[in-house]
Design a protein around this motif. Structure first.
Motif, PDB file in Angstrom:
ATOM      1  N   GLU A   4       0.807  -1.210   0.000  1.00 13.79           N
ATOM      2  CA  GLU A   4       0.000   0.000   0.000  1.00 13.79           C
ATOM      3  C   GLU A   4       0.845   1.267   0.000  1.00 13.79           C
ATOM      4  O   GLU A   4       0.380   2.325  -0.377  1.00 13.79           O
ATOM      5  CB  GLU A   4      -0.934  -0.013   1.212  1.00 13.79           C
ATOM      6  N   THR A   5       2.091   1.191   0.437  1.00 12.89           N
ATOM      7  CA  THR A   5       2.959   2.358   0.441  1.00 12.89           C
ATOM      8  C   THR A   5       3.390   2.681  -0.987  1.00 12.89           C
ATOM      9  O   THR A   5       3.802   1.803  -1.733  1.00 12.89           O
ATOM     10  CB  THR A   5       4.208   2.105   1.299  1.00 12.89           C
ATOM     11  N   VAL A   6       3.292   3.946  -1.364  1.00 15.03           N
ATOM     12  CA  VAL A   6       3.685   4.372  -2.702  1.00 15.03           C
ATOM     13  C   VAL A   6       5.182   4.643  -2.698  1.00 15.03           C
ATOM     14  O   VAL A   6       5.659   5.476  -1.922  1.00 15.03           O
ATOM     15  CB  VAL A   6       2.917   5.641  -3.114  1.00 15.03           C
ATOM     16  N   PRO A   7       5.965   3.966  -3.532  1.00 15.72           N
ATOM     17  CA  PRO A   7       7.419   4.158  -3.511  1.00 15.72           C
ATOM     18  C   PRO A   7       7.850   5.608  -3.681  1.00 15.72           C
ATOM     19  O   PRO A   7       8.831   6.037  -3.082  1.00 15.72           O
ATOM     20  CB  PRO A   7       7.896   3.287  -4.677  1.00 15.72           C
ATOM     21  N   ALA A   8       7.115   6.375  -4.495  1.00 15.38           N
ATOM     22  CA  ALA A   8       7.493   7.775  -4.711  1.00 15.38           C
ATOM     23  C   ALA A   8       7.448   8.577  -3.420  1.00 15.38           C
ATOM     24  O   ALA A   8       8.174   9.566  -3.269  1.00 15.38           O
ATOM     25  CB  ALA A   8       6.575   8.411  -5.753  1.00 15.38           C
ATOM     26  N   ASP A  65       7.783   7.038  -0.343  1.00 14.10           N
ATOM     27  CA  ASP A  65       8.355   6.175   0.692  1.00 14.10           C
ATOM     28  C   ASP A  65       9.856   6.438   0.810  1.00 14.10           C
ATOM     29  O   ASP A  65      10.599   6.306  -0.168  1.00 14.10           O
ATOM     30  CB  ASP A  65       8.100   4.708   0.323  1.00 14.10           C
ATOM     31  N   GLU A  66      10.314   6.790   2.011  1.00 14.77           N
ATOM     32  CA  GLU A  66      11.732   7.057   2.233  1.00 14.77           C
ATOM     33  C   GLU A  66      12.599   5.811   2.062  1.00 14.77           C
ATOM     34  O   GLU A  66      13.820   5.909   1.961  1.00 14.77           O
ATOM     35  CB  GLU A  66      11.944   7.637   3.636  1.00 14.77           C
ATOM     36  N   PRO A 112      14.180  -0.141  -4.060  1.00 14.19           N
ATOM     37  CA  PRO A 112      14.386  -0.211  -2.610  1.00 14.19           C
ATOM     38  C   PRO A 112      15.805   0.210  -2.244  1.00 14.19           C
ATOM     39  O   PRO A 112      16.772  -0.207  -2.889  1.00 14.19           O
ATOM     40  CB  PRO A 112      14.131  -1.686  -2.290  1.00 14.19           C
ATOM     41  N   ALA A 113      15.928   1.049  -1.232  1.00  8.99           N
ATOM     42  CA  ALA A 113      17.242   1.575  -0.851  1.00  8.99           C
ATOM     43  C   ALA A 113      18.227   0.458  -0.530  1.00  8.99           C
ATOM     44  O   ALA A 113      19.427   0.586  -0.790  1.00  8.99           O
ATOM     45  CB  ALA A 113      17.094   2.516   0.342  1.00  8.99           C
ATOM     46  N   SER A 114      17.719  -0.649  -0.006  1.00 11.78           N
ATOM     47  CA  SER A 114      18.599  -1.766   0.358  1.00 11.78           C
ATOM     48  C   SER A 114      19.231  -2.426  -0.859  1.00 11.78           C
ATOM     49  O   SER A 114      20.218  -3.148  -0.739  1.00 11.78           O
ATOM     50  CB  SER A 114      17.812  -2.809   1.150  1.00 11.78           C
ATOM     51  N   ALA A 162      12.001  16.966  -1.106  1.00 13.69           N
ATOM     52  CA  ALA A 162      13.005  15.979  -1.510  1.00 13.69           C
ATOM     53  C   ALA A 162      13.188  14.950  -0.401  1.00 13.69           C
ATOM     54  O   ALA A 162      13.104  15.268   0.792  1.00 13.69           O
ATOM     55  CB  ALA A 162      14.330  16.671  -1.807  1.00 13.69           C
ATOM     56  N   LYS A 163      13.449  13.721  -0.792  1.00 11.60           N
ATOM     57  CA  LYS A 163      13.617  12.649   0.186  1.00 11.60           C
ATOM     58  C   LYS A 163      14.895  12.847   1.005  1.00 11.60           C
ATOM     59  O   LYS A 163      15.846  13.501   0.576  1.00 11.60           O
ATOM     60  CB  LYS A 163      13.636  11.296  -0.518  1.00 11.60           C
TER      61      LYS A 163
END
Length: 588
Positions: free
Chosen positions: A27-31, A33-34, A72-74, A229-230
Motif C-alpha cells: 500500500e505504500t507508494v514508492p514515490a 516512501d523514504e 528499494p534503498a537496500s 526531496a527525500k
C-alpha cells in the motif's frame, strides 16, 4: 510474489500467510516512501530492442524518452555517484527568489481597444510549493480559476489522474470555497507562499482596488504542489533539513501532469518553473533541462524558467588552463554554519584535459585526490582538523565527456581552504566549481575570487526553454542578484529580462493580502503570463494555430527593447527587456 488481487476486499483476511508488513509494503507508494530511491532513466534506449512499457507503482513514464524507476534503498549499490549513475540521480532544486506589468507592455494590451488580450482560453501551470486557492486573486466568489491541483505531498496511491498524492479538480475546489472551512474538503495549502506568489504574478485576477493584476488575468491555472526531496538526497548532497528543497523527478512528473491536463482540455499551456540548482554541468544536459526543451518544442506549449539569483553570490569559480599555465589555486572560505552541517561541491573540468587536485586545510595540511579510484568513494581524513572529505572522481562523465569531481565536506573547519588544481595536458581548457545555490548553503561559505559568469542555474540552461532574468522596472536596472550567462556551451542565456524587483503579489495565509517580492522566478512567472497572452492571440483567435514555445521565445526576442549603447545578445540581458506591445507593433 504479491499481486494486486491479493488485497481485494475480503481476501486479505483469508490469506493468513501475508503479513501486515507485506500489506503495508504494497500500500505504500514508492514515490512517497523514504525506503525507496528514485532514478531518472532513458527507458526507450534499450539494447534488447523495442519494449512496451507501462507505468506502475515502481516505474513511472514521463514522456517517450524519460521515466522514473523506484528502487528499494537496500538494493542500491555504493557509490551512488559514479560515471553511470550521476545523470540518473535526481538533483535538488529550491526557490529563485528573495507596478511591474506596464514595463512589459502587458497593461496596454489588456486595455487595447481591439486586442484586449488577457489570456482567455489558455492555461498556466505553476510547478512549485502549491497555492492558497482561497485567496481572492484566484476566485470569483465561490468559483475558482484553478482547473486542477495535484498535491504530491498528501498520501495517496496510483490513480488515473496522478501516480501518487492527491488530485483536486475544479468541482471539488468550488465546493470547498462554498463551505465555512474549505480545508476540510481540499486540504492543500501553500506553507511557504512561493507558489501563490508565482501564480498571482502569472494569472492572478485583476483587482483594481488593490492595484493588482496578473499578466494573464483570464487564464486558468494548473497547480502542482511538489513534495519535499527525500531524506537520502538531502544526506547525499548535505542540504539543510529546514529548507524547502525539491527533487528533479517530481518536477518532471509535475510538468507531465500539466501537459496531460492541457491536452485533455485542448487548451494552450504556459508553464512556470521558478526553481533552480547549481548542480550539473550547466550545459542543458540534465534530464529536467532536456525534458523542458522537448515540451517547449511541441505546438501550444511554452516553458518560462528563472535564470537564478547567483550572480554575485560568490559561489562559482572559473579557472583556465593554458600552454603557459597548467596549475591554479582556488581559495574557499568556509563559514560556521557549514562547519557544523557540511556541504557538497562540484568540479567540472573541460575535456580533453585531465585534472589533479590537492586539498589544503586551513592549518596547511595537504591531501591529494586520487584519479585512479574511478568507481569508489575516496575518504580524505585530516589530522589537524576534525574534517573528512568524501570524493568521487569521474574522469569522463558519461553525458558531457568532461571530468566531474564530486566533493562532500563533513564538519569542515572554519577558515580558508585551498584546492590546488593541475592540468595534465597542454591544452587550453576551462574548469568550473559550483557551490550549492542560496537556500542550500549559507552566505558565509564562498570563493574568495569568484566569477559571476556562468551562474545561470539549471534548468535555466535548457536550450529551448525561455530563460528569464529580472530587472527593476522603475529605472530599467538589472536585478543585482541576477545570474549571468551563458551556459558552459556558450549558448545564449538568459534569453531576455522581465520585471522581477518589488513585484506586487498575493500572499498565502496566514499573511494574506498582498506584498512585494523580488527574484528571477517572479520574472519567469510574468513571462509565463505573457506567453499565455501570445497563445490567446495566436491559437485561441486563430492567427497562428501551431504556435509553440519556440515561437513564443522568438516573438519575444524580436520585440525586446534594447539600449543603443549595449551590444546584444549579452550575458546579463540576453536579447533585451520583454515588451509584448512592441512585439505586436512589429507584427503590424
Amino acid at each position: 510474489m504479491l499481486r494486486a488481487e491479493d488485497y481485494e476486499q475480503g481476501r486479505y483476511e483469508e490469506k493468513k500467510e501475508i503479513t501486515v508488513q507485506e500489506r503495508n509494503l504494497w500500500e505504500t507508494v514508492p514515490a512517497q516512501d523514504e525506503n525507496y530511491q528514485s532514478f531518472i532513466v532513458r527507458y526507450n534506449q534499450n539494447v534488447e530492442g523495442t519494449v512496451q512499457y507501462e507505468s506502475d507503482r515502481t516505474f513511472q513514464i514521463i514522456d517517450d524518452m524519460f521515466g522514473v524507476t523506484y528502487v528499494p534503498a537496500s538494493q542500491v549499490p555504493e557509490p551512488l555517484i559514479s560515471s553511470f549513475s550521476y545523470f540518473s540521480v535526481p538533483k535538488c532544486y529550491t526557490y529563485m527568489d528573495q507596478g511591474s506589468l506596464g514595463a512589459s507592455g502587458v497593461t496596454r494590451l489588456h486595455e487595447h481597444p481591439y486586442l484586449k488580450l488577457k489570456g482567455s482560453g489558455t492555461l498556466i501551470a505553476v510547478i512549485d510549493s502549491g497555492i492558497d486557492y482561497r485567496h481572492p486573486a484566484f476566485r470569483n466568489g465561490d468559483r475558482t480559476k484553478i482547473v486542477s491541483i495535484w498535491d504530491q505531498n498528501i498520501p495517496g496511491g496510483l490513480s488515473k489522474e496522478a501516480p501518487f498524492g492527491r488530485v483536486y479538480n475544479r468541482e471539488e475546489i468550488d465546493r470547498a470555497l462554498s463551505e465555512e472551512n474549505p480545508l476540510e474538503i481540499v486540504p492543500s495549502i501553500d506553507e511557504s507562499g512561493h507558489g501563490t506568489m508565482l501564480a498571482g504574478a502569472a494569472a492572478g485576477n485583476g483587482i483594481p482596488e488593490e492595484g493588482f493584476s496578473g499578466a494573464a488575468p483570464q487564464a486558468e491555472l494548473v497547480i502542482v504542489k511538489l513534495k519535499p526531496a527525500k531524506q537520502y538526497l538531502r544526506e547525499l548532497y548535505l542540504l539543510p533539513p529546514e529548507k524547502d528543497i525539491f527533487q528533479e523527478d517530481d518536477i518532471m512528473l509535475g510538468i507531465s501532469f500539466a501537459v496531460k491536463i492541457a491536452f485533455q482540455l485542448k487548451k494552450p499551456l504556459a508553464i512556470c518553473i521558478g526553481l533552480g540548482t547549481s548542480q550539473g554541468s550547466h550545459r542543458g544536459e540534465a534530464p529536467l533541462s532536456q525534458y523542458i526543451s522537448s515540451v517547449a518544442n511541441f505546438s501550444q506549449n511554452a516553458v518560462a524558467v528563472s535564470a537564478g539569483n547567483e550572480g554575485f553570490a560568490r559561489r562559482h569559480y572559473m579557472g583556465r588552463m593554458g600552454e603557459n599555465k597548467q596549475s591554479e589555486t582556488v581559495e574557499l572560505q568556509v563559514g560556521p554554519r557549514e562547519s557544523d552541517l557540511g556541504f557538497s561541491m562540484e568540479f567540472w573540468g573541460e575535456a580533453p584535459n585531465f585534472y589533479n587536485v590537492v586539498i589544503q586545510s586551513p592549518t596547511g595540511e595537504k591531501l591529494p585526490v586520487s584519479a585512479a579510484l574511478k568507481r569508489e568513494t575516496q575518504e580524505l581524513s585530516f589530522v589537524f582538523v576534525e574534517t573528512r572529505v568524501l570524493v568521487n572522481y569521474i574522469p569522463i562523465e558519461r553525458r558531457s565527456g568532461n571530468t566531474l569531481i564530486f566533493f562532500r565536506f563533513l564538519h569542515p573547519a572554519q577558515g580558508i581552504w585551498k584546492l590546488e588544481i593541475e592540468g595534465r595536458r597542454g591544452s587550453i581548457d576551462r574548469f568550473h566549481i559550483w557551490l550549492p545555490v542560496r537556500g542550500m548553503i549559507s552566505d558565509g561559505t564562498f570563493f574568495l575570487e569568484a566569477s559571476p559568469e556562468y551562474t545561470i542555474t539549471s534548468p535555466g540552461d535548457s536550450p529551448d526553454g525561455m530563460t528569464v532574468t529580472a530587472y527593476q522596472h522603475r529605472d530599467n536596472s538589472l536585478y543585482i542578484h541576477a545570474s549571468r550567462g551563458y551556459n558552459t556551451d556558450n549558448l545564449i542565456k538568459p534569453d531576455f529580462a522581465a520585471p522581477g524587483v518589488d513585484i506586487k503579489t498575493p500572499l498565502a495565509e496566514p499573511l494574506g493580502g498582498y506584498g512585494n517580492a523580488s527574484g528571477t522566478s517572479l520574472a519567469a512567472a510574468q513571462t509565463a503570463g505573457i506567453a499565455a497572452l501570445l497563445f490567446e492571440w495566436s491559437v485561441i483567435r486563430g492567427n497562428e494555430p501551431f504556435f509553440s514555445g519556440t515561437s513564443v521565445k522568438n516573438y519575444l526576442k524580436r520585440g525586446a527593447v534594447r539600449e543603443e549603447n549595449i551590444q546584444y545578445p549579452n550575458k546579463e540581458w540576453g536579447y533585451g527587456r520583454i515588451d509584448l506591445y512592441h512585439t505586436f507593433e512589429l507584427l503590424t
